[in-house]
Design a protein around this motif. Sequence first.
Motif, PDB file in Angstrom:
ATOM      1  N   THR A 173       0.773  -1.151  -0.028  1.00 18.27           N
ATOM      2  CA  THR A 173      -0.046   0.008   0.172  1.00 18.27           C
ATOM      3  C   THR A 173       0.941   1.098   0.030  1.00 18.27           C
ATOM      4  O   THR A 173       0.750   2.185  -0.824  1.00 18.27           O
ATOM      5  N   SER A 174       1.980   1.378   0.674  1.00 14.16           N
ATOM      6  CA  SER A 174       2.945   2.425   0.972  1.00 14.16           C
ATOM      7  C   SER A 174       3.661   2.460  -0.339  1.00 14.16           C
ATOM      8  O   SER A 174       3.609   3.569  -0.962  1.00 14.16           O
ATOM      9  N   VAL A 175       4.124   1.146  -1.189  1.00 18.21           N
ATOM     10  CA  VAL A 175       4.850   1.434  -2.326  1.00 18.21           C
ATOM     11  C   VAL A 175       3.924   2.049  -3.427  1.00 18.21           C
ATOM     12  O   VAL A 175       4.360   3.045  -4.115  1.00 18.21           O
ATOM     13  N   THR A 176       3.047   1.409  -3.665  1.00 19.15           N
ATOM     14  CA  THR A 176       1.794   1.989  -4.645  1.00 19.15           C
ATOM     15  C   THR A 176       1.318   3.277  -4.549  1.00 19.15           C
ATOM     16  O   THR A 176       1.396   4.062  -5.588  1.00 19.15           O
ATOM     17  N   SER A 177       1.226   3.760  -3.172  1.00 24.13           N
ATOM     18  CA  SER A 177       0.575   5.023  -2.983  1.00 24.13           C
ATOM     19  C   SER A 177       1.628   5.867  -3.255  1.00 24.13           C
ATOM     20  O   SER A 177       1.450   7.189  -3.996  1.00 24.13           O
ATOM     21  N   LYS A 178       2.947   5.901  -2.899  1.00 17.01           N
ATOM     22  CA  LYS A 178       4.167   6.803  -3.184  1.00 17.01           C
ATOM     23  C   LYS A 178       4.310   6.824  -4.784  1.00 17.01           C
ATOM     24  O   LYS A 178       4.435   7.995  -5.333  1.00 17.01           O
ATOM     25  N   PHE A 187      -2.251  14.479  -6.647  1.00 17.84           N
ATOM     26  CA  PHE A 187      -2.835  13.108  -5.815  1.00 17.84           C
ATOM     27  C   PHE A 187      -1.922  13.093  -4.753  1.00 17.84           C
ATOM     28  O   PHE A 187      -0.887  12.471  -4.820  1.00 17.84           O
ATOM     29  N   LYS A 188      -2.373  13.273  -3.338  1.00 15.71           N
ATOM     30  CA  LYS A 188      -1.405  13.321  -2.142  1.00 15.71           C
ATOM     31  C   LYS A 188      -1.313  11.881  -1.599  1.00 15.71           C
ATOM     32  O   LYS A 188      -2.442  10.995  -1.784  1.00 15.71           O
ATOM     33  N   TYR A 189      -0.299  11.501  -1.124  1.00 14.42           N
ATOM     34  CA  TYR A 189      -0.133  10.124  -0.758  1.00 14.42           C
ATOM     35  C   TYR A 189      -0.997   9.754   0.123  1.00 14.42           C
ATOM     36  O   TYR A 189      -1.526   8.710   0.114  1.00 14.42           O
ATOM     37  N   GLU A 190      -1.440  10.438   1.289  1.00 15.90           N
ATOM     38  CA  GLU A 190      -2.459  10.128   2.225  1.00 15.90           C
ATOM     39  C   GLU A 190      -3.804   9.803   1.456  1.00 15.90           C
ATOM     40  O   GLU A 190      -4.485   9.023   1.808  1.00 15.90           O
ATOM     41  N   HIS A 191      -4.292  10.440   0.510  1.00 18.00           N
ATOM     42  CA  HIS A 191      -5.549  10.410  -0.189  1.00 18.00           C
ATOM     43  C   HIS A 191      -5.373   9.024  -0.962  1.00 18.00           C
ATOM     44  O   HIS A 191      -6.519   8.332  -0.819  1.00 18.00           O
ATOM     45  N   ILE A 192      -4.200   8.740  -1.465  1.00 20.95           N
ATOM     46  CA  ILE A 192      -4.206   7.762  -2.310  1.00 20.95           C
ATOM     47  C   ILE A 192      -4.207   6.267  -1.349  1.00 20.95           C
ATOM     48  O   ILE A 192      -4.816   5.354  -1.599  1.00 20.95           O
ATOM     49  N   VAL A 193      -3.706   6.438  -0.323  1.00 19.75           N
ATOM     50  CA  VAL A 193      -3.520   5.341   0.578  1.00 19.75           C
ATOM     51  C   VAL A 193      -5.125   5.054   1.209  1.00 19.75           C
ATOM     52  O   VAL A 193      -5.657   3.931   1.097  1.00 19.75           O
TER      53      VAL A 193
END
Length: 428
Positions: A290-295, A305-311
């Motif tokens: 989840t962290s890898v794909t969000s980043k 698109f912000k990291y937190e929103h993608i998570v």
Amino acid sequence: MKKFRDIIIVGFAMFSIYFGAGNLIFPPYIGMTSGSGWLISFLGFIFADVGIILLSIIAVAKSGSFQAVVGRAGKKFGISLEFIMMLCLGPILVIPRTAATTFEMSIAPVFNLNPIIFSILFFALTLILTIRPTKVIDIIGKFLTPVLLITLAFLIIKGIISPIGALNNNIDSSSLFVTGLTQGYQTMDALGTGGITMLIMASFLSKGYKDKTETINLTIKSATVAGIGLILVYGGLAYLGATVSSIYDKNISQTALLINIIKNLLGNNGILILGVIVAFACLTTAIGLTSVTSKYFEDISNKKFKYEHIVIFICTFSAIVANFGVDKIISISVPILTVIYPISIALVLMNCFRKVFTKNTIYKGVAYATLLTSLLTVIDSSVVTISFIHKLPFAALGFDWVLPAIIGGIIGYFVNSNDSDVCLTETE
């Protein structure tokens, strides 16, 4: 001392991200089908699984990014391949499967819990532990991995001290290494290496290591720690499988075999131990991916698109997809992964010898030949029979793309092009 501690913590985190529930199931089955020759199969498995992972990490770390590796086959081709790969690792396939697997193997056998409620709880926890990207590796490496390793060690040591049965000596040893090699390849563990490597390097940067060469070396050392951990755990699980080789045959399912091994070693209470192992294996994988794909999606959108929103989006979407069940998710994922994984492996392996393969046209020839072969393989398995695919060398082992890739590379070598630079980004 700080550097050593950081290498161990990050190495533990890498181990957990790669060690999902599928990795728990493969080795015992290999051991069971190999009997007294389990070590030979195990070596083949390690070569194709851990070996490819380590080569991929080294290639990506030295190149600077996964795009610098796959982009040798063309910028648009590389971007498309990485984008599809991240979608598969993210909300569409792999991350939802972690929750579905946890429910089916850890929760359903013990608790009467609604799968929808469980998927919400699973991804709520994933969200909480992933929302701060700089803390992901520390959370996994310091807290979650030790629990996973202690539980695995307890199971393996119990099986070594009190073997369930004798190792079967009546198994044909002529193809054991190839069997292990094939199984290791089919785990497709190296698929997310690009994003995972960049996450690890970012983690070292956040810890104060600013020199690029030092960061690369620390990443490779941490990968070595993870590789050693995987080898030890895989070896222990394969041996457990070998101890029941005189009891079960190859017709038993991999999941049923694992459950029976644990019941034999620990009784019915062993299901609780299995539940803990599967839950932590899947949770750490879900958090890491989840962290890898969000980043990744934050970066390609130039932070629109912000990291937190993608998570939040990935966790929400994955919670929905998880309720399709493991079998359905796998049925969707196999054709896609069958297409993209061979291309990724071929380009990574070539990049490890980038001083030999200096022309980008060689990479293009290999990539397109592998893509065509992989597409025909999927069509053959699901739409219409394509007989010549089965006649290619190594087709029975899942490596039908190897010869076409070699031919494509040879053709690419003789293609005249100004695009003949060395790697896009390279750190020696």
